[in-house]
Design an enzyme around this catalytic site. Structure first.
Site, PDB file in Angstrom:
ATOM      1  N   GLU A  61       0.853  -1.181   0.000  1.00 48.77           N
ATOM      2  CA  GLU A  61       0.000   0.000   0.000  1.00 48.77           C
ATOM      3  C   GLU A  61       0.890   1.233   0.000  1.00 48.77           C
ATOM      4  O   GLU A  61       1.743   1.396   0.877  1.00 48.77           O
ATOM      5  CB  GLU A  61      -0.947   0.036   1.197  1.00 48.77           C
ATOM      6  CG  GLU A  61      -1.846   1.274   1.158  1.00 48.77           C
ATOM      7  CD  GLU A  61      -3.034   1.237   2.100  1.00 48.77           C
ATOM      8  OE1 GLU A  61      -3.701   2.280   2.237  1.00 48.77           O
ATOM      9  OE2 GLU A  61      -3.290   0.175   2.695  1.00 48.77           O
ATOM     10  N   GLU A  86       4.559   5.350   3.755  1.00 54.22           N
ATOM     11  CA  GLU A  86       3.922   6.610   4.150  1.00 54.22           C
ATOM     12  C   GLU A  86       5.004   7.570   4.648  1.00 54.22           C
ATOM     13  O   GLU A  86       5.736   7.244   5.588  1.00 54.22           O
ATOM     14  CB  GLU A  86       2.886   6.366   5.245  1.00 54.22           C
ATOM     15  CG  GLU A  86       2.292   7.618   5.861  1.00 54.22           C
ATOM     16  CD  GLU A  86       1.581   8.490   4.841  1.00 54.22           C
ATOM     17  OE1 GLU A  86       1.827   9.710   4.859  1.00 54.22           O
ATOM     18  OE2 GLU A  86       0.800   7.956   4.024  1.00 54.22           O
ATOM     19  N   ASP A 113       9.214   7.982   0.431  1.00 54.55           N
ATOM     20  CA  ASP A 113       8.611   7.858  -0.886  1.00 54.55           C
ATOM     21  C   ASP A 113       8.698   6.400  -1.328  1.00 54.55           C
ATOM     22  O   ASP A 113       9.733   5.743  -1.129  1.00 54.55           O
ATOM     23  CB  ASP A 113       9.374   8.760  -1.867  1.00 54.55           C
ATOM     24  CG  ASP A 113       8.646   8.964  -3.180  1.00 54.55           C
ATOM     25  OD1 ASP A 113       8.075   8.006  -3.707  1.00 54.55           O
ATOM     26  OD2 ASP A 113       8.669  10.096  -3.683  1.00 54.55           O
ATOM     27  N   ASP A 135      -1.468  12.156  -3.089  1.00 56.62           N
ATOM     28  CA  ASP A 135      -1.439  13.608  -3.194  1.00 56.62           C
ATOM     29  C   ASP A 135      -1.715  14.006  -4.646  1.00 56.62           C
ATOM     30  O   ASP A 135      -0.988  13.598  -5.554  1.00 56.62           O
ATOM     31  CB  ASP A 135      -0.070  14.124  -2.754  1.00 56.62           C
ATOM     32  CG  ASP A 135      -0.057  15.623  -2.504  1.00 56.62           C
ATOM     33  OD1 ASP A 135      -0.723  16.358  -3.267  1.00 56.62           O
ATOM     34  OD2 ASP A 135       0.614  16.062  -1.556  1.00 56.62           O
ATOM     35  N   ASP A 171     -10.142  11.354  -5.643  1.00 60.37           N
ATOM     36  CA  ASP A 171     -11.347  12.182  -5.658  1.00 60.37           C
ATOM     37  C   ASP A 171     -11.061  13.524  -6.333  1.00 60.37           C
ATOM     38  O   ASP A 171     -11.722  14.524  -6.060  1.00 60.37           O
ATOM     39  CB  ASP A 171     -11.905  12.389  -4.243  1.00 60.37           C
ATOM     40  CG  ASP A 171     -10.899  12.983  -3.277  1.00 60.37           C
ATOM     41  OD1 ASP A 171      -9.763  13.275  -3.698  1.00 60.37           O
ATOM     42  OD2 ASP A 171     -11.247  13.163  -2.100  1.00 60.37           O
ATOM     43  N   THR A 209     -11.522   5.279   4.755  1.00 63.24           N
ATOM     44  CA  THR A 209     -10.521   5.989   5.548  1.00 63.24           C
ATOM     45  C   THR A 209     -11.057   7.340   5.994  1.00 63.24           C
ATOM     46  O   THR A 209     -12.035   7.865   5.448  1.00 63.24           O
ATOM     47  CB  THR A 209      -9.236   6.213   4.736  1.00 63.24           C
ATOM     48  OG1 THR A 209      -9.511   7.120   3.663  1.00 63.24           O
ATOM     49  CG2 THR A 209      -8.729   4.895   4.167  1.00 63.24           C
TER      50      THR A 209
END
Length: 229
Positions: A61, A86, A113, A135, A171, A209
């Site tokens: 992930e 993360e 990264d 992002d 989104d 989330t």
């Protein structure tokens, strides 16, 4: 008079924004200092299966935010080894809290990264990849920093076994359009959508989330599921 060449910026392009944020609680700080080193992905890792002896599959992930999805997927699938990347310390601390609370032993973490890790992985070593709400770098001049780029997809495809599942969600409408174009343009990722609901509705196994509930984007979440060919 000799023209001088413009200086070259040696810094790599990052796919995430600021790293600083709120201070950690004493408990979170303790987890970062004590638990994170034990779960950290070793530098130069090429075969992630070495981290999870006996695991049926290895999942990755990228950008797990607060860790809700990462922790729950690892809890549901103890037979799977899960690597989470993360860069934000707050998200890492939240994930560590969930890992400890659930007694998970099948998670390894990288606070950085994900691109260098993916580039270093052995061919065909990943069985599933989640890239959920990365992002979006909304400004046009920043969009070169978006994670989904042809070079990254080439690295990701090489690290995925044939038949590996890759899920991308966003989104932000411009990112959805751009990312889908890059995935399809690569040629090795088979888009699994058969109807509009397949990209408009969250998959049955998705874990909502906190980021999603904030509705910070400019469109409803878009879900793209692919199979590596």
């Amino acid at each position: 008079m000799t023209d001088k060449a413009a200086p070259v910026d040696p810094r790599p392009i990052r796919t995430f924004g600021r790293v600083g944020g709120r201070s950690l609680s004493a408990r979170q700080q303790a987890l970062v200092e004590d638990l994170l080193p034990r779960l950290a992905v070793p530098e130069g890792l090429s075969d992630p299966r070495m981290l999870f002896p006996g695991a049926r599959e290895v999942w990755l992930e990228i950008g797990f935010g607060g860790g809700e999805h990462l922790v729950e997927q690892a809890r549901r699938h103890p037979e799977v080894g899960v690597i989470g990347c993360e860069p934000f310390i707050e998200g890492m601390a939240k994930a560590l809290t969930g890992i400890e609370a659930n007694g998970l032993t099948n998670v390894r973490l990288l606070m950085d990264d994900a691109r260098p890790l993916v580039a270093a992985l052995d061919e065909g070593c990943l069985d599933r990849v989640f890239i959920l709400f990365p992002d979006p770098w909304r400004k046009k001049r920043q969009q070169k920093r978006r994670l989904i780029q042809p070079d990254f997809l080439a690295s990701l495809y090489r690290a995925c076994r044939k038949g590996a599942r890759v899920r991308f969600a966003t989104d932000v409408a411009s990112y959805a359009d751009e990312a889908l174009g890059y995935f399809l343009g690569h040629g090795g990722f088979d888009w699994q959508a058969k109807s509009a609901d397949d990209w408009r509705l969250a998959p049955a196994d998705h874990v909502t989330t906190r980021y999603e509930t904030k509705k910070l984007g400019d469109c409803a979440p878009v879900w793209f599921n692919f199979l590596a060919q």
